[in-house]
Design a protein around this motif. Structure first.
Motif, PDB file in Angstrom:
ATOM      1  N   GLY A  89     -39.660  17.509 -26.200  1.00 42.00           N
ATOM      2  CA  GLY A  89     -39.746  17.844 -24.792  1.00 42.00           C
ATOM      3  C   GLY A  89     -38.795  18.951 -24.343  1.00 42.00           C
ATOM      4  N   ARG A  90     -38.030  19.522 -25.261  1.00 39.97           N
ATOM      5  CA  ARG A  90     -37.103  20.607 -24.889  1.00 39.97           C
ATOM      6  C   ARG A  90     -37.871  21.919 -24.794  1.00 39.97           C
ATOM      7  NH1 ARG A  90     -31.898  18.703 -23.752  1.00 39.97           N
ATOM      8  NH2 ARG A  90     -31.944  16.587 -24.554  1.00 39.97           N
ATOM      9  N   ASN A  91     -37.342  22.831 -23.996  1.00 41.90           N
ATOM     10  CA  ASN A  91     -38.025  24.107 -23.826  1.00 41.90           C
ATOM     11  C   ASN A  91     -37.506  25.153 -24.808  1.00 41.90           C
ATOM     12  OD1 ASN A  91     -35.615  25.083 -22.768  1.00 41.90           O
ATOM     13  ND2 ASN A  91     -36.280  24.893 -20.655  1.00 41.90           N
ATOM     14  N   TYR A  92     -38.086  26.338 -24.733  1.00 44.21           N
ATOM     15  CA  TYR A  92     -37.782  27.440 -25.644  1.00 44.21           C
ATOM     16  C   TYR A  92     -36.303  27.811 -25.621  1.00 44.21           C
ATOM     17  CZ  TYR A  92     -38.010  32.153 -27.586  1.00 44.21           C
ATOM     18  OH  TYR A  92     -37.797  33.278 -28.333  1.00 44.21           O
ATOM     19  N   MET A  93     -35.739  27.907 -24.438  1.00 43.18           N
ATOM     20  CA  MET A  93     -34.336  28.340 -24.322  1.00 43.18           C
ATOM     21  C   MET A  93     -33.375  27.321 -24.931  1.00 43.18           C
ATOM     22  SD  MET A  93     -34.239  31.315 -23.107  1.00 43.18           S
ATOM     23  CE  MET A  93     -32.507  31.457 -22.779  1.00 43.18           C
ATOM     24  N   GLU A  94     -33.618  26.048 -24.715  1.00 43.12           N
ATOM     25  CA  GLU A  94     -32.718  25.020 -25.247  1.00 43.12           C
ATOM     26  C   GLU A  94     -32.757  24.992 -26.773  1.00 43.12           C
ATOM     27  OE1 GLU A  94     -32.757  21.682 -21.716  1.00 43.12           O
ATOM     28  OE2 GLU A  94     -34.520  21.842 -23.013  1.00 43.12           O
ATOM     29  N   ILE A  95     -33.941  25.071 -27.350  1.00 43.87           N
ATOM     30  CA  ILE A  95     -34.039  25.078 -28.805  1.00 43.87           C
ATOM     31  C   ILE A  95     -33.491  26.389 -29.359  1.00 43.87           C
ATOM     32  CG2 ILE A  95     -35.670  25.068 -30.739  1.00 43.87           C
ATOM     33  CD1 ILE A  95     -37.243  22.959 -29.265  1.00 43.87           C
ATOM     34  N   GLY A  96     -33.729  27.495 -28.653  1.00 44.14           N
ATOM     35  CA  GLY A  96     -33.184  28.786 -29.092  1.00 44.14           C
ATOM     36  C   GLY A  96     -31.666  28.796 -29.111  1.00 44.14           C
ATOM     37  N   ASN A  97     -31.057  28.264 -28.073  1.00 46.51           N
ATOM     38  CA  ASN A  97     -29.597  28.192 -28.037  1.00 46.51           C
ATOM     39  C   ASN A  97     -29.062  27.286 -29.137  1.00 46.51           C
ATOM     40  OD1 ASN A  97     -29.453  29.904 -25.847  1.00 46.51           O
ATOM     41  ND2 ASN A  97     -29.463  28.246 -24.351  1.00 46.51           N
ATOM     42  N   SER A  98     -29.775  26.216 -29.427  1.00 43.22           N
ATOM     43  CA  SER A  98     -29.372  25.294 -30.480  1.00 43.22           C
ATOM     44  C   SER A  98     -29.417  25.976 -31.849  1.00 43.22           C
ATOM     45  CB  SER A  98     -30.278  24.072 -30.455  1.00 43.22           C
ATOM     46  OG  SER A  98     -29.938  23.180 -31.459  1.00 43.22           O
ATOM     47  N   ILE A  99     -30.477  26.735 -32.108  1.00 44.77           N
ATOM     48  CA  ILE A  99     -30.609  27.441 -33.383  1.00 44.77           C
ATOM     49  C   ILE A  99     -29.518  28.489 -33.532  1.00 44.77           C
ATOM     50  CG2 ILE A  99     -32.075  29.079 -34.638  1.00 44.77           C
ATOM     51  CD1 ILE A  99     -34.467  27.461 -33.684  1.00 44.77           C
ATOM     52  N   LYS A 100     -29.284  29.285 -32.487  1.00 46.65           N
ATOM     53  CA  LYS A 100     -28.236  30.305 -32.561  1.00 46.65           C
ATOM     54  C   LYS A 100     -26.868  29.682 -32.761  1.00 46.65           C
ATOM     55  CE  LYS A 100     -30.779  33.517 -29.668  1.00 46.65           C
ATOM     56  NZ  LYS A 100     -30.898  34.098 -28.337  1.00 46.65           N
ATOM     57  N   ASN A 101     -26.621  28.555 -32.103  1.00 48.85           N
ATOM     58  CA  ASN A 101     -25.361  27.841 -32.261  1.00 48.85           C
ATOM     59  C   ASN A 101     -25.155  27.411 -33.712  1.00 48.85           C
ATOM     60  OD1 ASN A 101     -24.196  24.859 -32.405  1.00 48.85           O
ATOM     61  ND2 ASN A 101     -23.130  25.950 -30.751  1.00 48.85           N
ATOM     62  N   LEU A 102     -26.188  26.875 -34.340  1.00 47.83           N
ATOM     63  CA  LEU A 102     -26.070  26.415 -35.721  1.00 47.83           C
ATOM     64  C   LEU A 102     -25.867  27.573 -36.693  1.00 47.83           C
ATOM     65  CD1 LEU A 102     -28.765  23.610 -35.895  1.00 47.83           C
ATOM     66  CD2 LEU A 102     -26.299  23.360 -35.973  1.00 47.83           C
ATOM     67  N   ILE A 103     -26.570  28.670 -36.461  1.00 52.68           N
ATOM     68  CA  ILE A 103     -26.431  29.822 -37.356  1.00 52.68           C
ATOM     69  C   ILE A 103     -25.031  30.413 -37.234  1.00 52.68           C
ATOM     70  CG2 ILE A 103     -27.274  32.165 -37.790  1.00 52.68           C
ATOM     71  CD1 ILE A 103     -30.084  31.102 -37.103  1.00 52.68           C
TER      72      ILE A 103
END
Length: 110
Positions: A89-103
């Motif tokens: 249920g998360r949107n594009y921005m939340e998942i995008g920020n999560s991916i960038k944070n992990l990288i």
């Protein structure tokens, strides 16, 4: 730019066994340095995350965010993203920020 994928179960297991993991509330990232001069992406989502429509939506989001940011990621790694239950249920921005944070946590951001 072409996205090279990790598809075989043995390749996923090798990354899990030999790689390092980084996590946040939405995703887990496993990285493993490969012998090739390319990055390979794998996405894994458990059936408990949601129905097939929701799981495929999350997979598409992860692949698209990776594709758009692949120029900013160091080369020569296998990356496996595992979606957690909270990513439903998360949107594009939340998942995008999560991916960038992990990288960035993994030290792969240029």
């Amino acid at each position: 730019m072409r996205i090279y994928r990790i598809r075989k179960n043995a390749e996923f297991r090798a990354v899990y066994r030999r790689g390092k993991s980084f996590s946040n509330s939405l995703l887990v990232l496993y990285i493993y340095k490969n012998k090739k001069n390319i990055n390979r992406l794998g996405v894994s989502i458990n059936k408990r995350v949601g129905n097939s429509v929701e799981r495929n939506r999350i997979k598409r989001l992860i692949k698209e965010i990776y594709r758009l940011n692949s120029d900013n990621i160091k080369v020569g790694y296998d990356l496996v993203f595992i979606a957690r239950n909270l990513s439903k249920g998360r949107n594009y921005m939340e998942i995008g920020n999560s991916i960038k944070n992990l990288i960035k946590k993994a030290g792969l951001w240029k």
